[in-house]
Enzyme design. Structure first.
Site, short mmCIF file in Angstrom:
data_model
loop_
_atom_site.label_atom_id
_atom_site.label_comp_id
_atom_site.label_asym_id
_atom_site.label_seq_id
_atom_site.Cartn_x
_atom_site.Cartn_y
_atom_site.Cartn_z
N LYS A 266 0.87 -1.18 0.00
CA LYS A 266 0.00 0.00 0.00
C LYS A 266 0.90 1.21 0.00
CE LYS A 266 -4.51 0.48 0.11
NZ LYS A 266 -5.48 -0.52 -0.35
P1 NAD Z 1 -13.03 6.99 -3.03
O1 NAD Z 1 -12.04 8.04 -2.72
O2 NAD Z 1 -13.42 6.74 -4.45
O3 NAD Z 1 -14.38 7.27 -2.21
C1 NAD Z 1 -14.40 7.41 -0.82
C2 NAD Z 1 -15.79 7.85 -0.41
O4 NAD Z 1 -15.90 7.86 1.00
C3 NAD Z 1 -16.13 9.27 -0.88
O5 NAD Z 1 -17.50 9.33 -1.23
C4 NAD Z 1 -15.87 10.10 0.36
O6 NAD Z 1 -16.59 11.32 0.38
C5 NAD Z 1 -16.38 9.13 1.42
N1 NAD Z 1 -15.91 9.39 2.76
C6 NAD Z 1 -14.69 9.78 3.18
N2 NAD Z 1 -14.68 9.93 4.51
C7 NAD Z 1 -15.94 9.62 4.94
C8 NAD Z 1 -16.55 9.57 6.20
N3 NAD Z 1 -15.89 9.87 7.31
N4 NAD Z 1 -17.86 9.19 6.27
C9 NAD Z 1 -18.55 8.88 5.15
N5 NAD Z 1 -18.01 8.90 3.92
C10 NAD Z 1 -16.72 9.27 3.83
O7 NAD Z 1 -12.47 5.65 -2.35
P2 NAD Z 1 -12.83 4.16 -2.72
O8 NAD Z 1 -11.85 3.70 -3.73
O9 NAD Z 1 -14.29 4.02 -2.96
O10 NAD Z 1 -12.44 3.42 -1.36
C11 NAD Z 1 -13.34 3.33 -0.27
C12 NAD Z 1 -12.89 2.22 0.66
O11 NAD Z 1 -12.82 0.99 -0.05
C13 NAD Z 1 -11.50 2.41 1.27
O12 NAD Z 1 -11.46 1.83 2.56
C14 NAD Z 1 -10.61 1.62 0.33
O13 NAD Z 1 -9.39 1.22 0.95
C15 NAD Z 1 -11.52 0.44 0.06
N6 NAD Z 1 -11.21 -0.29 -1.17
C16 NAD Z 1 -11.18 0.31 -2.37
C17 NAD Z 1 -10.89 -0.44 -3.51
C18 NAD Z 1 -10.91 0.15 -4.88
O14 NAD Z 1 -10.79 -0.61 -5.84
N7 NAD Z 1 -11.09 1.44 -5.06
C19 NAD Z 1 -10.62 -1.82 -3.39
C20 NAD Z 1 -10.68 -2.41 -2.13
C21 NAD Z 1 -10.97 -1.64 -1.03
#
Ligand code: NAD
Length: 420
Positions: free
Chosen positions: A107
């Site tokens: 990461k």
């Molecule tokens: P992103 O940046 O696309 O979206 C994050 C979202 O969460 C946004 O809508 C943001 O406004 C919201 N957010 C941030 N802080 C918040 C809070 N305190 N309360 C409510 N909403 C909040 O990120 P993503 O890629 O969707 O990732 C989200 C989660 O999924 C993370 O934990 C990431 O590690 C995990 N994840 C992502 C992927 C991927 O392929 N993108 C894969 C596995 C896991």
């Protein structure tokens, strides 16, 4: 290990120790399995639009190198630390091993708020980060992907910066790129789609009728928005609650997710979306629903709210949304709350990233339906293994999932031996 001193890293270590106890892992093997193999911190000086120079801190953690190159996302977030990055890298290791992917976990990221940067500044920060990382990454060493705060465009800048350095196009250095430069059809949607595939499987097992079910989704970014759309449009579930960093919204009659998605595409967030009532973001997690999908930040399900959750399925789209203290409380509610643990639930992203990496290395092309079909097959296999192990050993789904991952890494370490 002071460089990793951080609450999220401590949480990942605590989770690991639970698994190590359950698997009776010898003391000699524990630290070797738990601590990251390599960690890099870089300082990134960047010219800002107003003529000033800002310096940002960047990190990359490669958790273990035993099964192949490391693989993991890149997070741009104001509070990112080495410890949090290390925790996320450790979770990636167990996740990749559970899905049988030939990777160690990694990461990385930058402590910055991407929403406060202009497009030019974001490009400068992204390129500088990749440039500083060039000695430590490579298609056979460590492959980056997107995570919170980064997207296809950032991956394109990473790929371009690396390729400029080598003098030829190396698109397999990152995954989650735009399709126009070697990205894979369906990668952007992969994590959210995978989350909903597994929710559908859980509903099957629990004999829940999707058309009579409601869902609340926290986070409306890559994972949350795609999951909410798939729940509403494909599975026929009524999505009653959504939230992002700006607002939490609830409508018992169901929220128009297509309209919310369009709104976010135009405005960048949900703040001004008016087709639902504003609610307290923490209370939203405790509201009655059949399916709760935390898809934003870590540790939102904790000792304060774990007993109050009213969902039947807790599908962890985010990484680390549930603390070990909350796990203990949820374990007592085993028959009440069906947990789909993060390393299984959100594995769709890294699985399709793996396809994208293979496609890049081999110059293959697969259609979106081929990719989605392969994705669901791997998820199905992992899901069946986790459910069976949990049942046979009478352990939680998280323990079963992590144990399968940790065991695979440990087996590989034992087979390779300790050098010298
Ligand atoms: P992103 O940046 O696309 O979206 C994050 C979202 O969460 C946004 O809508 C943001 O406004 C919201 N957010 C941030 N802080 C918040 C809070 N305190 N309360 C409510 N909403 C909040 O990120 P993503 O890629 O969707 O990732 C989200 C989660 O999924 C993370 O934990 C990431 O590690 C995990 N994840 C992502 C992927 C991927 O392929 N993108 C894969 C596995 C896991």
């Amino acid at each position: 290990m002071t460089i990793y001193h951080d609450e999220v890293f401590q949480m990942a270590c605590d989770q690991f120790q639970v698994i190590a106890d359950y698997l009776n892992i010898e003391k000699n093997d524990r630290d070797r399995l738990m601590y990251p193999k390599r960690s890099v911190a870089v300082t990134l000086p960047v010219h800002m639009d107003d003529g000033s120079t800002n310096t940002y801190q960047g990190y990359r953690v490669q958790h273990h190198l035993t099964l192949g190159p490391t693989k993991g996302g890149t997070r741009f977030a104001p509070t990112l630390s080495m410890g949090e990055t290390a925790a996320l890298a450790m979770w990636m290791s167990w996740k990749c091993a559970l899905a049988n992917l030939p990777y160690g976990g990694a990461k990385g990221g930058i402590a910055c708020d991407p929403s406060k940067l202009s497009r030019r500044e974001l490009e400068a920060v992204s390129r500088r980060y990749m440039q500083e990382m060039i000695p430590f990454v490579g298609p056979h060493t460590d492959i980056m992907g997107p995570d919170m705060g980064t997207n296809e465009q950032v991956m394109a800048w990473f790929m371009d910066t690396y390729s400029m350095y080598t003098g030829y196009t190396v698109n397999e250095i990152v995954t989650g790129k735009p399709v126009s430069i070697g990205g894979t059809e369906g990668r952007r949607e992969a994590t959210g789609r995978g989350v909903v595939y597994l929710i559908d499987r859980a509903m099957d097992i629990l004999k829940m009728n999707p058309e009579k079910c409601t869902a609340i989704v926290q986070g409306f970014g890559n994972v949350g928005s795609v999951a909410a759309l798939a729940l509403a449009m494909k599975s026929g579930v009524k999505v009653t609650g959504i939230s992002d960093a700006t607002v939490a919204l609830y409508n018992p009659d169901g929220i128009d997710i297509v309209a919310a998605d369009r709104h976010v595409l135009k405005k960048g967030n949900l703040r001004a979306f008016t087709e639902a009532d504003r609610v307290d973001p923490n209370e939203m997690l405790e509201m009655k629903c059949d399916i709760l999908v935390p898809s934003a930040v870590d540790r939102v399900i904790n000792e304060k709210n774990a007993e109050k959750l009213q969902c039947r399925i807790l599908a962890e789209g985010a990484n680390g949304p549930t603390t070990p203290e909350a796990d203990l409380l949820l374990n007592k509610r085993f028959g009440e709350v069906f947990v789909i643990p993060d390393i299984l639930c959100n594995a769709g992203g890294v699985i399709v990233s793996y396809f994208e990496w293979v496609q890049g290395l081999q110059s293959f092309l697969w259609t979106e339906s081929e990719v989605t079909d392969k994705l669901f097959r791997i998820l199905e296999h992992s899901f069946v293994q986790v459910i069976k192990r949990a049942k046979d050993h009478k352990v939680s789904h998280r323990t079963a999932a992590m144990a399968i991952g940790v065991e695979r890494v440990m087996k590989a370490k034992h087979a390779r031996g300790l050098f010298p």
